[in-house]
Enzyme design. Structure first.
Site, PDB file in Angstrom:
ATOM      1  N   ASP A   6      57.684 -25.451  39.278  1.00  0.00           N
ATOM      2  CA  ASP A   6      56.229 -25.650  39.356  1.00  0.00           C
ATOM      3  C   ASP A   6      55.690 -24.600  40.329  1.00  0.00           C
ATOM      4  O   ASP A   6      55.646 -24.828  41.533  1.00  0.00           O
ATOM      5  CB  ASP A   6      55.936 -27.070  39.861  1.00  0.00           C
ATOM      6  CG  ASP A   6      54.441 -27.310  40.014  1.00  0.00           C
ATOM      7  OD1 ASP A   6      53.664 -26.753  39.221  1.00  0.00           O
ATOM      8  OD2 ASP A   6      54.045 -28.047  40.938  1.00  0.00           O
ATOM      9  N   GLU A  66      55.747 -25.307  33.831  1.00  0.00           N
ATOM     10  CA  GLU A  66      54.550 -25.940  33.287  1.00  0.00           C
ATOM     11  C   GLU A  66      53.542 -24.893  32.843  1.00  0.00           C
ATOM     12  O   GLU A  66      53.322 -23.906  33.536  1.00  0.00           O
ATOM     13  CB  GLU A  66      53.924 -26.869  34.338  1.00  0.00           C
ATOM     14  CG  GLU A  66      53.210 -28.051  33.707  1.00  0.00           C
ATOM     15  CD  GLU A  66      52.800 -29.085  34.735  1.00  0.00           C
ATOM     16  OE1 GLU A  66      53.635 -29.947  35.076  1.00  0.00           O
ATOM     17  OE2 GLU A  66      51.654 -29.031  35.202  1.00  0.00           O
ATOM     18  N   ASP A 138      55.345 -31.258  44.542  1.00  0.00           N
ATOM     19  CA  ASP A 138      55.699 -30.068  43.748  1.00  0.00           C
ATOM     20  C   ASP A 138      57.125 -30.172  43.196  1.00  0.00           C
ATOM     21  O   ASP A 138      57.395 -29.711  42.085  1.00  0.00           O
ATOM     22  CB  ASP A 138      55.565 -28.796  44.602  1.00  0.00           C
ATOM     23  CG  ASP A 138      54.159 -28.633  45.153  1.00  0.00           C
ATOM     24  OD1 ASP A 138      53.313 -28.090  44.452  1.00  0.00           O
ATOM     25  OD2 ASP A 138      53.920 -29.115  46.283  1.00  0.00           O
TER      26      ASP A 138
END
Lengths: 171, 171
Positions: A6, A66, A138
């Site tokens: 991420d 992502e 995160d």
């Protein structure tokens, strides 16, 4: 083994999971904090170097990241893009295939709801991976995208609606 | 020697110049074309690998890159950011310092006018570096940012207006 990432220009979460049959096994996770670096180039370099080190240590075969949806301005988009570029090259240089998943798909995969909150994602990641606590945000997001890839790549995912059932996009 | 880079998710220009006193010497320039790569990760990897190769071959000491101003949407900003991230890491991994210059400042430095057209920049780059022809647009932009850095770093630049006279921002 799957490495989920991420990325962000201040904090980059990472998470490593193994898939044993239909079960997911937690390996490691954490956050690369780069906001104290003197320049943006140093930040990107630290994201890249840290991920190279993590890949060297754990030898994952695949990387999941992502897909970004930007509600913020172009300056934020450039910064996030730079961090993603750094993360993706760490993967490609180690010959990992890099898969990208939309945020909604990740939430759907781990929490059964594309509109799940950060808290719900954290809770489900903890539950899925049988962790003693909720990981830092995160790191939880990174583990979630890794889990999403594990489910998607092996056809274990069960998502209602054909539009959500396509496989992760190889970016 | 200075490496100038004009990154993009389809084409990345590069240009190498040497500074001999107040004179600039052309070394090499070109365009890294990545639009035929099957995925974005492959594109970024090719930008990174090509620049690593160029740095290995020519051993520049500094890298200059154009600061981006995005008039386009967040998706374009993310893609451009990714390409910039790839380029910047190629520099930092080789221990180059990476300097960033606003587009207006680059145009002011090489063409004497912050609002110069692409054609004017190309023509001035040809003239400054005594080239037999105008370089391809991305290569010309890369040479222009390298020239801007050469002038700025050595105080040779002569720009009217205090707001333009600050040195390149180390990113």
């Amino acid at each position: 083994m799957i490495l989920g990432v991420d990325p962000g220009s201040r904090k980059t979460g990472f998470g490593l999971i193994n898939q044993v049959g239909s079960r997911l096994e937690y390996i490691a996770s954490g956050v690369i904090r780069v906001h104290k670096e003197p320049t943006m180039a140093h930040r990107l370099d630290l994201i890249f170097s840290s991920l190279v080190e993590i890949i060297d240590q754990y030898c994952p075969q695949q990387m999941a990241i992502e897909e970004v949806f930007m509600g913020r301005g172009p300056d934020a988009a450039i910064k996030l893009g730079q961090a993603r570029g750094a993360a993706m090259i760490a993967g490609t240089q180690a010959k990992l295939e890099v898969y990208e998943y939309a945020a909604r798909k990740v939430k759907q995969a781990v929490a059964g709801n594309g509109g799940a909150t950060k808290e719900q994602v954290g809770y489900m990641v903890q539950s899925l991976l049988k962790l003693p606590g909720v990981p830092q945000e995160d790191a939880a997001d990174a583990l979630a995208v890794a889990a999403c890839h594990a489910y998607t790549a092996t056809g274990l995912i069960n998502i209602a609606g054909a539009s959500h059932s396509r496989r992760g996009r190889l970016v």
